[in-house]
Design an enzyme around this catalytic site. Structure first.
Site, PDB file in Angstrom:
ATOM      1  N   LYS A  22     -13.314 -12.939  -2.180  1.00 31.60           N
ATOM      2  CA  LYS A  22     -13.510 -11.489  -1.896  1.00 31.60           C
ATOM      3  C   LYS A  22     -13.151 -10.904  -3.101  1.00 31.60           C
ATOM      4  O   LYS A  22     -14.010 -10.014  -3.654  1.00 31.60           O
ATOM      5  CB  LYS A  22     -12.521 -11.069  -0.714  1.00 31.60           C
ATOM      6  CG  LYS A  22     -12.671  -9.651  -0.787  1.00 31.60           C
ATOM      7  CD  LYS A  22     -11.660  -9.047   0.613  1.00 31.60           C
ATOM      8  CE  LYS A  22     -10.364  -8.906   0.225  1.00 31.60           C
ATOM      9  NZ  LYS A  22      -9.892  -7.854  -0.523  1.00 31.60           N
ATOM     10  N   ARG A  92     -10.635  -0.735  -1.087  1.00 30.23           N
ATOM     11  CA  ARG A  92     -10.074  -0.444  -2.157  1.00 30.23           C
ATOM     12  C   ARG A  92     -11.096  -0.487  -3.461  1.00 30.23           C
ATOM     13  O   ARG A  92     -11.027   0.146  -4.373  1.00 30.23           O
ATOM     14  CB  ARG A  92      -8.865  -1.414  -2.439  1.00 30.23           C
ATOM     15  CG  ARG A  92      -8.198  -1.175  -3.840  1.00 30.23           C
ATOM     16  CD  ARG A  92      -7.323   0.234  -4.035  1.00 30.23           C
ATOM     17  NE  ARG A  92      -6.387   0.334  -5.110  1.00 30.23           N
ATOM     18  CZ  ARG A  92      -5.873   1.257  -5.584  1.00 30.23           C
ATOM     19  NH1 ARG A  92      -5.679   2.221  -4.776  1.00 30.23           N
ATOM     20  NH2 ARG A  92      -5.096   1.311  -6.678  1.00 30.23           N
ATOM     21  N   PRO A 122      -1.652   4.306  -5.803  1.00 29.78           N
ATOM     22  CA  PRO A 122      -2.046   5.171  -6.588  1.00 29.78           C
ATOM     23  C   PRO A 122      -3.302   4.799  -7.468  1.00 29.78           C
ATOM     24  O   PRO A 122      -3.209   3.437  -7.500  1.00 29.78           O
ATOM     25  CB  PRO A 122      -0.969   6.060  -7.537  1.00 29.78           C
ATOM     26  CG  PRO A 122      -0.102   4.757  -7.614  1.00 29.78           C
ATOM     27  CD  PRO A 122      -0.037   4.030  -6.201  1.00 29.78           C
ATOM     28  N   ILE A 123      -4.119   5.707  -8.159  1.00 30.04           N
ATOM     29  CA  ILE A 123      -4.942   5.272  -9.210  1.00 30.04           C
ATOM     30  C   ILE A 123      -4.559   5.793 -10.720  1.00 30.04           C
ATOM     31  O   ILE A 123      -5.457   5.919 -11.383  1.00 30.04           O
ATOM     32  CB  ILE A 123      -6.414   5.472  -9.023  1.00 30.04           C
ATOM     33  CG1 ILE A 123      -6.355   6.958  -8.896  1.00 30.04           C
ATOM     34  CG2 ILE A 123      -6.644   4.582  -7.591  1.00 30.04           C
ATOM     35  CD1 ILE A 123      -8.044   7.374  -8.627  1.00 30.04           C
ATOM     36  N   ASP A 305      -0.281 -11.319  -1.809  1.00 32.36           N
ATOM     37  CA  ASP A 305      -1.013 -11.153  -0.627  1.00 32.36           C
ATOM     38  C   ASP A 305      -0.714 -12.265   0.348  1.00 32.36           C
ATOM     39  O   ASP A 305      -1.080 -12.200   1.169  1.00 32.36           O
ATOM     40  CB  ASP A 305      -2.724 -11.295  -0.992  1.00 32.36           C
ATOM     41  CG  ASP A 305      -3.140 -10.435  -1.835  1.00 32.36           C
ATOM     42  OD1 ASP A 305      -4.214 -10.410  -2.482  1.00 32.36           O
ATOM     43  OD2 ASP A 305      -2.594  -9.218  -1.819  1.00 32.36           O
ATOM     44  N   VAL A 327       5.615  -6.541  -5.939  1.00 33.09           N
ATOM     45  CA  VAL A 327       4.587  -5.889  -6.498  1.00 33.09           C
ATOM     46  C   VAL A 327       3.993  -4.475  -5.694  1.00 33.09           C
ATOM     47  O   VAL A 327       3.867  -3.712  -6.496  1.00 33.09           O
ATOM     48  CB  VAL A 327       3.211  -6.804  -6.256  1.00 33.09           C
ATOM     49  CG1 VAL A 327       1.868  -6.242  -6.820  1.00 33.09           C
ATOM     50  CG2 VAL A 327       3.287  -8.218  -7.105  1.00 33.09           C
TER      51      VAL A 327
HETATM   52  C1  EPZ Z   1      -5.764  -5.997  -5.905  1.00 29.67           C
HETATM   53  O1  EPZ Z   1      -5.352  -4.718  -5.383  1.00 29.67           O
HETATM   54  C2  EPZ Z   1      -6.284  -6.813  -4.852  1.00 29.67           C
HETATM   55  N1  EPZ Z   1      -7.562  -6.165  -4.243  1.00 29.67           N
HETATM   56  C3  EPZ Z   1      -4.936  -6.754  -3.727  1.00 29.67           C
HETATM   57  O2  EPZ Z   1      -5.745  -7.690  -2.672  1.00 29.67           O
HETATM   58  C4  EPZ Z   1      -3.841  -7.532  -4.267  1.00 29.67           C
HETATM   59  O3  EPZ Z   1      -2.748  -7.325  -3.466  1.00 29.67           O
HETATM   60  C5  EPZ Z   1      -3.335  -6.540  -5.638  1.00 29.67           C
HETATM   61  O4  EPZ Z   1      -4.443  -6.680  -6.510  1.00 29.67           O
HETATM   62  C6  EPZ Z   1      -2.218  -7.207  -6.366  1.00 29.67           C
HETATM   63  O5  EPZ Z   1      -2.507  -8.408  -6.793  1.00 29.67           O
HETATM   64  C7  EPZ Z   1      -8.653  -6.591  -4.801  1.00 29.67           C
HETATM   65  O6  EPZ Z   1      -8.652  -7.226  -5.770  1.00 29.67           O
HETATM   66  C8  EPZ Z   1      -9.635  -5.980  -3.993  1.00 29.67           C
HETATM   67  P1  EPZ Z   1      -2.947  -3.414  -8.196  1.00 29.67           P
HETATM   68  P2  EPZ Z   1      -5.309  -3.562  -6.699  1.00 29.67           P
HETATM   69  O7  EPZ Z   1      -3.652  -2.364  -8.867  1.00 29.67           O
HETATM   70  O8  EPZ Z   1      -6.197  -3.795  -7.812  1.00 29.67           O
HETATM   71  C9  EPZ Z   1       0.351  -0.232  -8.525  1.00 29.67           C
HETATM   72  C10 EPZ Z   1      -6.303  -8.291  -0.353  1.00 29.67           C
HETATM   73  O9  EPZ Z   1      -5.525  -8.558   0.326  1.00 29.67           O
HETATM   74  N2  EPZ Z   1      -0.726   0.626  -9.045  1.00 29.67           N
HETATM   75  O10 EPZ Z   1      -2.792  -4.729  -9.080  1.00 29.67           O
HETATM   76  O11 EPZ Z   1      -5.219  -2.355  -5.683  1.00 29.67           O
HETATM   77  C11 EPZ Z   1       0.185  -0.214  -6.998  1.00 29.67           C
HETATM   78  O12 EPZ Z   1       0.565   0.777  -6.384  1.00 29.67           O
HETATM   79  C12 EPZ Z   1      -5.688  -7.205  -1.315  1.00 29.67           C
HETATM   80  O13 EPZ Z   1      -7.365  -8.907  -0.923  1.00 29.67           O
HETATM   81  C13 EPZ Z   1      -0.268   1.667  -9.760  1.00 29.67           C
HETATM   82  O14 EPZ Z   1       1.042   2.345  -9.488  1.00 29.67           O
HETATM   83  O15 EPZ Z   1      -3.731  -3.682  -7.028  1.00 29.67           O
HETATM   84  C14 EPZ Z   1       0.757  -1.532  -6.846  1.00 29.67           C
HETATM   85  O16 EPZ Z   1       2.303  -1.393  -6.464  1.00 29.67           O
HETATM   86  C15 EPZ Z   1      -4.544  -6.449  -0.793  1.00 29.67           C
HETATM   87  N3  EPZ Z   1      -1.174   2.652 -10.328  1.00 29.67           N
HETATM   88  C16 EPZ Z   1       0.782  -2.467  -8.141  1.00 29.67           C
HETATM   89  O17 EPZ Z   1       0.285  -1.380  -9.071  1.00 29.67           O
HETATM   90  C17 EPZ Z   1      -2.425   2.287 -10.353  1.00 29.67           C
HETATM   91  O18 EPZ Z   1      -3.325   3.387 -11.148  1.00 29.67           O
HETATM   92  C18 EPZ Z   1      -0.508  -3.502  -7.870  1.00 29.67           C
HETATM   93  O19 EPZ Z   1      -1.485  -2.813  -7.625  1.00 29.67           O
HETATM   94  C19 EPZ Z   1      -2.650   0.953  -9.956  1.00 29.67           C
HETATM   95  C20 EPZ Z   1      -2.033   0.215  -9.099  1.00 29.67           C
END
Ligand code: EPZ
Length: 416
Positions: A22, A92, A122-123, A305, A327
């Site tokens: 996915k 997401r 957040p983004i 995950d 994380v």
């Molecule tokens: C990806 O999500 C995955 N989703 C998630 O899997 C996975 O848990 C995550 O990466 C971490 O490995 C997909 O790939 C579709 P992040 P993502 O941005 O990109 C913080 C699943 O079960 N952050 O790496 O959203 C955030 O809050 C899903 O398949 C900011 O602070 O994760 C988190 O604490 C669930 N600001 C940390 O970084 C931002 O702009 C990691 O988030 C972006 C993120």
């Protein structure tokens, strides 16, 4: 709303095929927006998030057809359009369309993303990097309005190796003038797959697989086909389940074992025998779980995950275990539901203390996110009597058919 009924299962035997990834196919689908042509994606998982992404692409006059596990994406008639919040909030990965839209059309009106309730999510890192590329944006009523007169290559250091922000900034940088150097990026396998796909589309990159990536922007993209890798998180889910239930199972479709090294290490530490064969992974276990102390981390550490599934597995541990989540700040929705089954778990800041070895009693429990839902299915297999898992649409976002997969292994499980 469909639910799943699970009866305690004493043994799992048989073979299952692991679905396509996915978290790899979703950014690749976003990357197709850059080019004009037809892309055929093989081994595409048939899951809700893929359907939702297809509907978003269709807003951009991009035609998609999913036949079996083959997804065909036709971007020859692609045209700019806003992406409404009611559609982007379903997953997401909708936010991953922002980068390619800026690269192709220098503008984007896109609703805020949704996704599992596993923290604030957040983004800011996405937007901070885009601002460095000369993108202006404003937000109103859950809609993001972005534009740039000149998407400019930049140097940007991510404050955290966010997977999504890494993917979004790489996608935007492909259409920026000059070079972009991204530092402190995520190194998950899905990032490497995306970079290699973009190279085949005509993008020049250096540093793939490291935490410093240089991207040379272009205006010439070639639509490419893609053969999706297996889903390392789905495979890891079943591997941990196998450790907790006496079993002898084979998992077919795992082509690159390196992606799972972190999970195989933990499953072996728990007590499972993991045998790597050429075309499959064999797992044997007596269901006896060694307690221990574990920590999630960014790749290649143990994936966040699989934290909920590991917690459920440790309920079989012969003693006290600890799992630290590093994380996400609030990824503990599994705790309240496992307590309904009789689990003894304490939340100590970012660490869960799990008292294993207690008998679990079946109950009705509620899925609240994708991986927590899968963990509840495992808990049901380990609980006396019957367990009902409700709100299983969360599980269907990422698992093609967890019921059929486990039924093939002899689990007493069905939809109700
Ligand atoms: C990806 O999500 C995955 N989703 C998630 O899997 C996975 O848990 C995550 O990466 C971490 O490995 C997909 O790939 C579709 P992040 P993502 O941005 O990109 C913080 C699943 O079960 N952050 O790496 O959203 C955030 O809050 C899903 O398949 C900011 O602070 O994760 C988190 O604490 C669930 N600001 C940390 O970084 C931002 O702009 C990691 O988030 C972006 C993120």
């Amino acid at each position: 709303m469909k639910a799943i009924s699970i009866k305690e299962t004493g043994r799992l035997n048989g073979t299952i095929t692991i679905q396509g990834s996915k978290n790899t196919v979703l950014p690749i689908m976003a990357a197709t927006v850059l080019g004009s042509g037809i892309s055929v994606i093989e081994n595409c998982p048939v899951i809700e998030d893929v359907y939702a992404m297809c509907e978003l692409l269709q807003c951009l006059q991009i035609h998609t057809t999913l036949e079996g596990h083959t997804l065909t994406i036709d971007t020859t008639q692609a045209a700019y359009a806003p992406l409404p919040y009611e559609m982007t909030s379903r997953l997401r990965s909708s936010i991953l369309l922002l980068g390619p839209m800026l690269a192709r059309w220098k503008q984007a009106e896109i609703g805020m993303p949704g996704g599992c309730a596993i923290g604030l999510r957040p983004i800011d890192i996405h937007l901070e990097g885009l601002m460095k590329m000369n993108v202006d944006f404003r937000m109103r009523n859950q809609m993001l309005y972005c534009n740039t007169y000149h998407l400019q290559g930049c140097e940007y250091h991510l404050r955290f190796p966010s997977v999504g922000a890494t993917e979004n900034l790489i996608l935007a940088a492909t259409g920026a003038t000059g070079r972009t150097i991204l530092r402190g990026i995520a190194k998950e396998p899905e990032i490497i797959e995306l970079c290699q796909y973009l190279q085949r589309m005509g993008v020049t990159m250096e540093g793939i697989g490291t935490d410093v990536l240089t991207i040379k922007g272009t205006s010439q993209f070639v639509a490419c086909d893609y053969n999706n890798v297996y889903d390392r998180i789905v495979a890891g889910t079943y591997l941990l389940m196998a450790a907790a239930i006496p079993c002898d199972i084979k998992m077919v479709g795992i082509d690159d074992i390196r992606y799972m090294a972190n999970v195989i290490r933990v499953a072996s530490q728990l007590g499972a025998q993991v045998i790597r064969m050429d075309s499959y992974l064999e797992v044997q276990s007596n269901g006896w779980i060694n307690p221990g102390t574990f920590q999630t981390g960014i790749y290649p550490e143990f994936p966040t995950d699989l934290q909920p599934v590991l917690v459920a597995t440790l309920l079989r541990g012969q003693g006290i275990s600890y799992v630290e989540e590093t994380v996400f700040e609030k990824r503990f929705s599994i705790v309240s539901e496992l307590r309904k089954l009789g689990a003894e778990i304490e939340i100590q800041d970012q660490t869960l203390k799990i008292s294993g070895g207690h008998c679990l009693q079946g109950h009705t429990v509620k899925a609240t996110d994708l991986r927590q839902g899968a963990a509840l299915v495992l808990a049901g297999l380990m609980s006396k009597g019957y367990t009902t898992v409700t709100d299983i649409s969360y599980i269907e976002r990422g698992y093609e058919d967890i019921v059929e997969d486990l039924r093939q292994l002899g689990a007493r499980i069905q939809y109700i």
